[in-house]
Motif scaffolding. Structure first.
Motif, mmCIF file in Angstrom:
data_model
loop_
_atom_site.group_PDB
_atom_site.id
_atom_site.type_symbol
_atom_site.label_atom_id
_atom_site.label_comp_id
_atom_site.label_asym_id
_atom_site.label_seq_id
_atom_site.Cartn_x
_atom_site.Cartn_y
_atom_site.Cartn_z
ATOM 1 N N ARG A 197 -30.577 -4.391 32.943
ATOM 2 C CA ARG A 197 -31.772 -3.895 32.258
ATOM 3 C C ARG A 197 -32.547 -4.984 31.505
ATOM 4 N N GLN A 198 -31.869 -6.089 31.111
ATOM 5 C CA GLN A 198 -32.512 -7.030 30.199
ATOM 6 C C GLN A 198 -32.552 -8.486 30.661
ATOM 7 N N ASP A 199 -31.652 -8.898 31.540
ATOM 8 C CA ASP A 199 -31.534 -10.309 31.914
ATOM 9 C C ASP A 199 -32.650 -10.711 32.874
ATOM 10 N N PRO A 200 -33.417 -11.750 32.550
ATOM 11 C CA PRO A 200 -34.490 -12.196 33.443
ATOM 12 C C PRO A 200 -33.985 -12.591 34.838
ATOM 13 N N ASP A 201 -32.729 -13.058 34.942
ATOM 14 C CA ASP A 201 -32.182 -13.420 36.244
ATOM 15 C C ASP A 201 -31.995 -12.209 37.150
ATOM 16 N N LEU A 202 -31.929 -11.020 36.569
ATOM 17 C CA LEU A 202 -31.738 -9.787 37.336
ATOM 18 C C LEU A 202 -32.988 -8.909 37.321
ATOM 19 N N LEU A 203 -34.128 -9.533 37.080
ATOM 20 C CA LEU A 203 -35.392 -8.815 36.983
ATOM 21 C C LEU A 203 -35.662 -7.937 38.213
ATOM 22 N N ALA A 204 -35.306 -8.413 39.392
ATOM 23 C CA ALA A 204 -35.589 -7.671 40.623
ATOM 24 C C ALA A 204 -34.844 -6.343 40.698
ATOM 25 N N CYS A 205 -33.749 -6.210 39.956
ATOM 26 C CA CYS A 205 -32.991 -4.955 40.031
ATOM 27 C C CYS A 205 -33.041 -4.165 38.725
ATOM 28 N N ARG A 206 -33.973 -4.498 37.863
ATOM 29 C CA ARG A 206 -34.078 -3.860 36.545
ATOM 30 C C ARG A 206 -34.186 -2.341 36.614
ATOM 31 N N ASP A 207 -34.867 -1.826 37.635
ATOM 32 C CA ASP A 207 -35.095 -0.385 37.729
ATOM 33 C C ASP A 207 -34.114 0.339 38.652
ATOM 34 N N VAL A 208 -33.098 -0.354 39.129
ATOM 35 C CA VAL A 208 -32.120 0.280 40.016
ATOM 36 C C VAL A 208 -31.315 1.314 39.219
ATOM 37 N N PRO A 209 -31.223 2.540 39.721
ATOM 38 C CA PRO A 209 -30.412 3.544 39.033
ATOM 39 C C PRO A 209 -28.929 3.152 39.055
ATOM 40 N N VAL A 210 -28.284 3.290 37.908
ATOM 41 C CA VAL A 210 -26.867 2.944 37.778
ATOM 42 C C VAL A 210 -26.076 4.194 37.400
ATOM 43 N N VAL A 211 -25.033 4.448 38.187
ATOM 44 C CA VAL A 211 -24.104 5.540 37.931
ATOM 45 C C VAL A 211 -22.818 4.905 37.406
ATOM 46 N N MET A 212 -22.397 5.303 36.215
ATOM 47 C CA MET A 212 -21.176 4.762 35.624
ATOM 48 C C MET A 212 -19.981 5.606 36.054
ATOM 49 N N LEU A 213 -18.882 4.927 36.405
ATOM 50 C CA LEU A 213 -17.613 5.572 36.738
ATOM 51 C C LEU A 213 -16.586 5.136 35.709
ATOM 52 N N GLN B 185 -23.059 4.902 24.945
ATOM 53 C CA GLN B 185 -23.577 3.539 25.106
ATOM 54 C C GLN B 185 -24.175 3.348 26.502
ATOM 55 N N SER B 186 -23.522 3.889 27.524
ATOM 56 C CA SER B 186 -24.067 3.736 28.878
ATOM 57 C C SER B 186 -25.393 4.475 29.026
ATOM 58 N N TRP B 187 -25.524 5.647 28.390
ATOM 59 C CA TRP B 187 -26.809 6.363 28.406
ATOM 60 C C TRP B 187 -27.883 5.533 27.712
ATOM 61 N N ASP B 188 -27.523 4.987 26.534
ATOM 62 C CA ASP B 188 -28.484 4.183 25.771
ATOM 63 C C ASP B 188 -28.967 2.966 26.557
ATOM 64 N N LEU B 189 -28.097 2.436 27.424
ATOM 65 C CA LEU B 189 -28.454 1.263 28.227
ATOM 66 C C LEU B 189 -29.171 1.626 29.522
ATOM 67 N N GLY B 190 -29.307 2.923 29.772
ATOM 68 C CA GLY B 190 -30.115 3.337 30.910
ATOM 69 C C GLY B 190 -29.370 3.797 32.143
ATOM 70 N N SER B 191 -28.088 4.139 32.028
ATOM 71 C CA SER B 191 -27.424 4.711 33.200
ATOM 72 C C SER B 191 -28.005 6.103 33.446
ATOM 73 N N ILE B 192 -27.967 6.543 34.699
ATOM 74 C CA ILE B 192 -28.525 7.862 35.004
ATOM 75 C C ILE B 192 -27.451 8.939 35.066
ATOM 76 N N ALA B 193 -26.185 8.510 35.144
ATOM 77 C CA ALA B 193 -25.081 9.474 35.208
ATOM 78 C C ALA B 193 -23.797 8.788 34.781
ATOM 79 N N TYR B 194 -22.872 9.595 34.331
ATOM 80 C CA TYR B 194 -21.569 9.143 33.859
ATOM 81 C C TYR B 194 -20.544 10.057 34.516
#
Length: 132
Positions: free
Chosen positions: A74-90, A101-110
């Protein structure tokens, strides 16, 4: 996923358990293009080299916490290309703070391990809808 979408979703699974990665390949490999990594460093390297539609990210990995990579996505300039990729936490953890914390960081599911296939499928479908 709708039939109008002609290409397969590309999913990166980052999980240190071989059994989890193999099970996901057996369940979803015929529907999606799957790639996997067994730790944060390998996952980060793959994210820098490839484009993914969804990331399934384990919370506890040998080289750190999944939330560290989620924050980087979500924040690292080196990963800018994947900033909007939905992340599902397991996770196998029942720690509510990690979930928050995972919700606050932008995960879409836990999704809790051991996961029910319909629960993970629902999360992947949500991610797919976000990418259409």
């Amino acid at each position: 996923m709708g039939e109008k979408n002609k290409r397969k979703l590309r999913i990166l699974t980052i999980d240190d358990e071989d059994s989890t990665r193999q099970m996901l390949e057996m369940i979803y490999g015929y529907v999606y293009r799957l790639d996997d990594a067994e730790n944060l460093a390998d996952g980060r390297a793959k994210l820098m080299r490839n484009q993914y539609d969804v990331v399934i990210l384990d919370m506890n990995l040998p080289d750190g916490h999944g939330t560290d990579l989620l924050r980087a996505i979500r924040q690292d300039p080196d990963l800018l290309a994947c900033r909007d990729v939905p992340v599902v936490m397991l996770t196998a953890s029942s720690d509510g703070d990690l979930c928050e914390q995972s919700w606050d960081l932008g995960s879409i599911a836990y999704v809790k391990k051991p996961f029910e296939i319909p629960d993970l499928s629902t999360a992947i479908d949500m991610a797919a809808a976000m990418r259409e």
